[in-house]
Design a protein around this motif. Structure first.
Motif, PDB file in Angstrom:
ATOM      1  N   GLU A   1      -3.802  -5.825  19.701  1.00 35.46           N
ATOM      2  CA  GLU A   1      -4.431  -5.194  18.530  1.00 35.46           C
ATOM      3  C   GLU A   1      -3.411  -4.820  17.457  1.00 35.46           C
ATOM      4  OE1 GLU A   1      -6.835  -5.269  21.926  1.00 35.46           O
ATOM      5  OE2 GLU A   1      -4.945  -4.158  21.724  1.00 35.46           O
ATOM      6  N   GLY A   2      -2.162  -4.651  17.862  1.00 41.09           N
ATOM      7  CA  GLY A   2      -1.118  -4.276  16.910  1.00 41.09           C
ATOM      8  C   GLY A   2      -0.350  -5.452  16.342  1.00 41.09           C
ATOM      9  N   ILE A   3      -0.774  -6.671  16.674  1.00 44.15           N
ATOM     10  CA  ILE A   3      -0.067  -7.881  16.237  1.00 44.15           C
ATOM     11  C   ILE A   3      -0.896  -8.620  15.196  1.00 44.15           C
ATOM     12  CG2 ILE A   3       0.784 -10.135  16.980  1.00 44.15           C
ATOM     13  CD1 ILE A   3       1.372  -8.800  19.723  1.00 44.15           C
ATOM     14  N   LEU A   4      -0.284  -8.928  14.077  1.00 48.06           N
ATOM     15  CA  LEU A   4      -0.911  -9.711  13.011  1.00 48.06           C
ATOM     16  C   LEU A   4      -0.180 -11.043  12.915  1.00 48.06           C
ATOM     17  CD1 LEU A   4      -2.874  -9.803  10.521  1.00 48.06           C
ATOM     18  CD2 LEU A   4      -0.946  -8.941   9.160  1.00 48.06           C
ATOM     19  N   ILE A   5      -0.920 -12.150  13.031  1.00 44.07           N
ATOM     20  CA  ILE A   5      -0.335 -13.482  12.949  1.00 44.07           C
ATOM     21  C   ILE A   5      -0.225 -13.887  11.479  1.00 44.07           C
ATOM     22  CG2 ILE A   5      -0.487 -15.884  13.684  1.00 44.07           C
ATOM     23  CD1 ILE A   5      -0.178 -13.900  15.975  1.00 44.07           C
ATOM     24  N   THR A   6       0.925 -14.461  11.124  1.00 38.27           N
ATOM     25  CA  THR A   6       1.193 -14.827   9.735  1.00 38.27           C
ATOM     26  C   THR A   6       1.702 -16.265   9.635  1.00 38.27           C
ATOM     27  OG1 THR A   6       3.501 -14.099   9.840  1.00 38.27           O
ATOM     28  CG2 THR A   6       1.842 -12.436   9.226  1.00 38.27           C
ATOM     29  N   ASN A   7       1.836 -16.727   8.396  1.00 38.42           N
ATOM     30  CA  ASN A   7       2.430 -18.035   8.139  1.00 38.42           C
ATOM     31  C   ASN A   7       3.947 -17.910   8.074  1.00 38.42           C
ATOM     32  OD1 ASN A   7       0.010 -19.769   7.716  1.00 38.42           O
ATOM     33  ND2 ASN A   7      -0.384 -18.323   6.072  1.00 38.42           N
ATOM     34  N   GLY A   8       4.551 -17.526   9.178  1.00 42.01           N
ATOM     35  CA  GLY A   8       5.988 -17.386   9.241  1.00 42.01           C
ATOM     36  C   GLY A   8       6.473 -16.040   8.723  1.00 42.01           C
ATOM     37  N   SER A   9       7.760 -15.771   8.922  1.00 39.15           N
ATOM     38  CA  SER A   9       8.335 -14.495   8.522  1.00 39.15           C
ATOM     39  C   SER A   9       8.220 -14.249   7.021  1.00 39.15           C
ATOM     40  CB  SER A   9       9.816 -14.427   8.919  1.00 39.15           C
ATOM     41  OG  SER A   9       9.960 -14.309  10.309  1.00 39.15           O
ATOM     42  N   GLN A  10       8.239 -15.340   6.248  1.00 37.80           N
ATOM     43  CA  GLN A  10       8.165 -15.156   4.804  1.00 37.80           C
ATOM     44  C   GLN A  10       6.849 -14.507   4.400  1.00 37.80           C
ATOM     45  OE1 GLN A  10      10.672 -15.576   2.866  1.00 37.80           O
ATOM     46  NE2 GLN A  10       9.628 -15.052   0.967  1.00 37.80           N
ATOM     47  N   GLN A  11       5.744 -14.960   4.984  1.00 36.22           N
ATOM     48  CA  GLN A  11       4.476 -14.319   4.653  1.00 36.22           C
ATOM     49  C   GLN A  11       4.390 -12.917   5.241  1.00 36.22           C
ATOM     50  OE1 GLN A  11       0.604 -15.214   6.354  1.00 36.22           O
ATOM     51  NE2 GLN A  11      -0.276 -15.404   4.309  1.00 36.22           N
ATOM     52  N   SER A  12       4.984 -12.723   6.394  1.00 38.12           N
ATOM     53  CA  SER A  12       5.021 -11.370   6.959  1.00 38.12           C
ATOM     54  C   SER A  12       5.617 -10.398   5.954  1.00 38.12           C
ATOM     55  CB  SER A  12       5.852 -11.344   8.245  1.00 38.12           C
ATOM     56  OG  SER A  12       5.307 -12.162   9.244  1.00 38.12           O
ATOM     57  N   LEU A  13       6.753 -10.792   5.384  1.00 34.68           N
ATOM     58  CA  LEU A  13       7.418  -9.930   4.421  1.00 34.68           C
ATOM     59  C   LEU A  13       6.564  -9.739   3.170  1.00 34.68           C
ATOM     60  CD1 LEU A  13       9.883  -8.320   3.584  1.00 34.68           C
ATOM     61  CD2 LEU A  13      10.966 -10.455   2.854  1.00 34.68           C
ATOM     62  N   ASP A  14       5.952 -10.807   2.704  1.00 36.49           N
ATOM     63  CA  ASP A  14       5.107 -10.727   1.514  1.00 36.49           C
ATOM     64  C   ASP A  14       3.940  -9.766   1.732  1.00 36.49           C
ATOM     65  OD1 ASP A  14       4.202 -11.655  -1.147  1.00 36.49           O
ATOM     66  OD2 ASP A  14       2.577 -12.575  -0.026  1.00 36.49           O
ATOM     67  N   ILE A  15       3.291  -9.875   2.893  1.00 38.98           N
ATOM     68  CA  ILE A  15       2.157  -8.990   3.196  1.00 38.98           C
ATOM     69  C   ILE A  15       2.619  -7.538   3.279  1.00 38.98           C
ATOM     70  CG2 ILE A  15       0.549  -8.335   5.039  1.00 38.98           C
ATOM     71  CD1 ILE A  15       0.168 -11.345   5.574  1.00 38.98           C
ATOM     72  N   LEU A  16       3.744  -7.312   3.941  1.00 36.85           N
ATOM     73  CA  LEU A  16       4.230  -5.933   4.079  1.00 36.85           C
ATOM     74  C   LEU A  16       4.597  -5.328   2.727  1.00 36.85           C
ATOM     75  CD1 LEU A  16       6.401  -6.291   7.305  1.00 36.85           C
ATOM     76  CD2 LEU A  16       4.175  -5.176   7.079  1.00 36.85           C
ATOM     77  N   VAL A  17       5.245  -6.108   1.887  1.00 41.56           N
ATOM     78  CA  VAL A  17       5.624  -5.594   0.570  1.00 41.56           C
ATOM     79  C   VAL A  17       4.377  -5.326  -0.273  1.00 41.56           C
ATOM     80  CG1 VAL A  17       6.777  -6.209  -1.600  1.00 41.56           C
ATOM     81  CG2 VAL A  17       7.942  -6.572   0.579  1.00 41.56           C
ATOM     82  N   ARG A  18       3.402  -6.215  -0.231  1.00 38.89           N
ATOM     83  CA  ARG A  18       2.148  -5.990  -0.960  1.00 38.89           C
ATOM     84  C   ARG A  18       1.449  -4.724  -0.462  1.00 38.89           C
ATOM     85  NH1 ARG A  18      -0.569 -10.888  -3.224  1.00 38.89           N
ATOM     86  NH2 ARG A  18       0.873 -12.653  -3.050  1.00 38.89           N
ATOM     87  N   THR A  19       1.545  -4.478   0.834  1.00 34.31           N
ATOM     88  CA  THR A  19       0.852  -3.345   1.436  1.00 34.31           C
ATOM     89  C   THR A  19       1.562  -2.020   1.164  1.00 34.31           C
ATOM     90  OG1 THR A  19       0.083  -4.822   3.211  1.00 34.31           O
ATOM     91  CG2 THR A  19      -0.112  -2.459   3.608  1.00 34.31           C
ATOM     92  N   LEU A  20       2.895  -2.048   1.100  1.00 33.12           N
ATOM     93  CA  LEU A  20       3.670  -0.810   1.085  1.00 33.12           C
ATOM     94  C   LEU A  20       4.255  -0.433  -0.269  1.00 33.12           C
ATOM     95  CD1 LEU A  20       5.744  -1.420   4.359  1.00 33.12           C
ATOM     96  CD2 LEU A  20       3.750   0.072   4.126  1.00 33.12           C
ATOM     97  N   ILE A  21       4.595  -1.418  -1.091  1.00 39.53           N
ATOM     98  CA  ILE A  21       5.474  -1.155  -2.233  1.00 39.53           C
ATOM     99  C   ILE A  21       4.712  -1.139  -3.557  1.00 39.53           C
ATOM    100  CG2 ILE A  21       7.555  -1.888  -3.447  1.00 39.53           C
ATOM    101  CD1 ILE A  21       7.950  -0.970  -0.508  1.00 39.53           C
ATOM    102  N   ASN A  22       4.884  -0.052  -4.295  1.00 38.00           N
ATOM    103  CA  ASN A  22       4.392   0.051  -5.663  1.00 38.00           C
ATOM    104  C   ASN A  22       5.515  -0.330  -6.633  1.00 38.00           C
ATOM    105  OD1 ASN A  22       1.769   1.277  -5.017  1.00 38.00           O
ATOM    106  ND2 ASN A  22       2.984   3.078  -4.443  1.00 38.00           N
ATOM    107  N   PRO A  23       5.175  -0.787  -7.851  1.00 33.00           N
ATOM    108  CA  PRO A  23       6.233  -1.012  -8.838  1.00 33.00           C
ATOM    109  C   PRO A  23       7.092   0.238  -9.027  1.00 33.00           C
ATOM    110  CG  PRO A  23       4.165  -1.936  -9.618  1.00 33.00           C
ATOM    111  CD  PRO A  23       3.846  -1.167  -8.368  1.00 33.00           C
ATOM    112  N   GLY A  24       8.392   0.040  -8.967  1.00 33.67           N
ATOM    113  CA  GLY A  24       9.314   1.164  -9.127  1.00 33.67           C
ATOM    114  C   GLY A  24       9.726   1.843  -7.841  1.00 33.67           C
TER     115      GLY A  24
END
Length: 394
Positions: free
Chosen positions: A93-116
């Motif tokens: 339940e705690g594992i999310l499958i992605t299109n490689g590490s690059q998408q993992s990073l993209d999803i995490l940044v979209r989820t966590l990071i605001n401009p600035g």
């Protein structure tokens, strides 16, 4: 229509130097020490053929139908077992499958990071991580590295002046530096994350490619053992240990971020290729991955040590480097003032390419540096590549 119609974040985005260099690597006669591309000779062809047949016979509908955004359940189960082997307690339940590490990073940044938002990276760091963070309009700060990885004391000093949202780090055989974050620094980094309430994004594509018998606890495991759960998000991939063309990676998500990261995944691509996920699950069910990793380790160990020996022999008066103990890269620095980006035009004339080091820095680039990948070339090609580099010296 013109550039005024582009989003500001996209207009400022620069192409990947590595992807651009791949064009040169395809030229006839060129030996590429550039891209971190796994050796195709190390793909488990027989195992992948068996896995394909098994998938077609037993998982046909799963492989060709829409799937869950979170990922294919049998694969999440198998990855949970794989993570436990790395000391990480992770439920499916705690594992999310992605299109490689690059998408993992993209999803995490979209989820966590605001401009600035302020995000810290290593100096140097993974080039594509810088692209993702720049696209998010994060305020990127950096701290130095040495033979023991990120200099965590520098990070602690930075925390006296700045409130951070996240730290991105490749702690084990990192790209590009190839160094390992020491155990003491790992413990301190996790402690700082808890004390100052920031998130660590731990990227681990290379941890299994270990040339020694020494093992390293992940930051995620340190967090679990010290009561700092929730401060570390772990990501890994099958690209370096199975096949990059599958484009299958994963993220181990703390409960507080799971739902939102999954929604971001839904908005991005609905789900990772069902075919690739079923293929990966079918392969893991064969039980061949452990032996395959040993084959990869041995092959890259021989190549890495051979390249290091050649560099010492032919270029030791000009270049110093950290001896690789794992991973796919040798990170080198000229002993005197030198511009490796400018030098690339000369090495191209000798038909050998590498990645200039300055592209791996978010600030204060060291133009004397370069990254050499030993994964794909043969031993003979590595030997010839070093000779060509020596010939290209001014």
């Amino acid at each position: 229509m013109n550039n005024t119609h582009l989003a500001k974040s996209v207009d400022a985005l620069k192409p990947s130097a590595i992807r651009e260099l791949l064009k040169h690597s395809k030229m006839p006669g060129v030996i590429s020490l550039g891209g971190g591309i796994p050796s195709p000779e190390l793909f488990d062809k027989a195992g992948l053929e068996i896995a394909t047949r098994n998938m077609m016979e037993n998982q046909f509908l799963d492989a060709f139908q829409y799937g869950l955004s979170e990922g294919y359940p049998p694969l999440r189960e198998a990855i949970g077992a794989l993570c436990r082997g790395r000391g990480i307690e992770a439920t499916p339940e705690g594992i999310l499958i992605t299109n490689g590490s690059q998408q993992s990073l993209d999803i995490l940044v979209r989820t966590l990071i605001n401009p600035g938002d302020k995000v810290v990276v290593e100096r140097p760091t993974y080039l594509a991580a810088l692209q993702v963070l720049q696209l998010s309009q994060a305020n990127i700060l950096s701290v130095g590295t040495d033979k023991d990885g990120m200099i965590v004391d520098e990070l602690e000093a930075l925390l006296q002046q700045h409130s951070l949202k996240a730290v991105y780090i490749v702690p084990t055989f990192g790209n590009p530096g190839g160094v390992v974050l020491s155990d003491a620094r790992r413990r301190k980094l996790v402690q700082l994350a808890k004390q100052y309430s920031f998130v660590i994004i731990e990227d681990d594509p290379y941890g299994e490619i270990n040339f020694t018998d020494q093992t390293y606890k992940t930051l995620f495991q340190h967090a679990q053992e010290s009561g700092s759960e929730g401060h570390v998000i772990y990501t890994s991939t099958f690209s370096k240990i199975l096949a990059p063309g599958l484009r299958v990676g994963w993220v181990v998500l703390p409960e507080w971020v799971r739902q939102k990261a999954t929604i971001v995944k839904q908005a991005t691509d609905l789900h990772t290729s069902a075919h690739s996920q079923a293929m990966a699950a079918s392969y893991l069910a064969l039980g061949r991955l452990t032996d395959q990793i040993q084959i990869i380790r041995q092959a890259y160990r021989e190549k890495g040590y051979f390249l290091a020996d050649m560099m010492r022999s032919e270029l030791g008066d000009h270049i110093s480097f950290h001896m690789p103990q794992g991973g796919m890269f040798l990170w080198a620095t000229f002993r005197y003032d030198f511009d490796t980006t400018a030098w690339l035009s000369r090495t191209l004339e000798e038909k050998v390419v590498y990645v200039p080091g300055e592209f791996f820095f978010s600030d204060h680039p060291d133009k004397r540096t370069l990254r050499l990948s030993f994964a794909t070339p043969t031993m003979n090609e590595l030997e010839e590549a070093v000779r060509r580099l020596k010939k290209a010296l001014p």
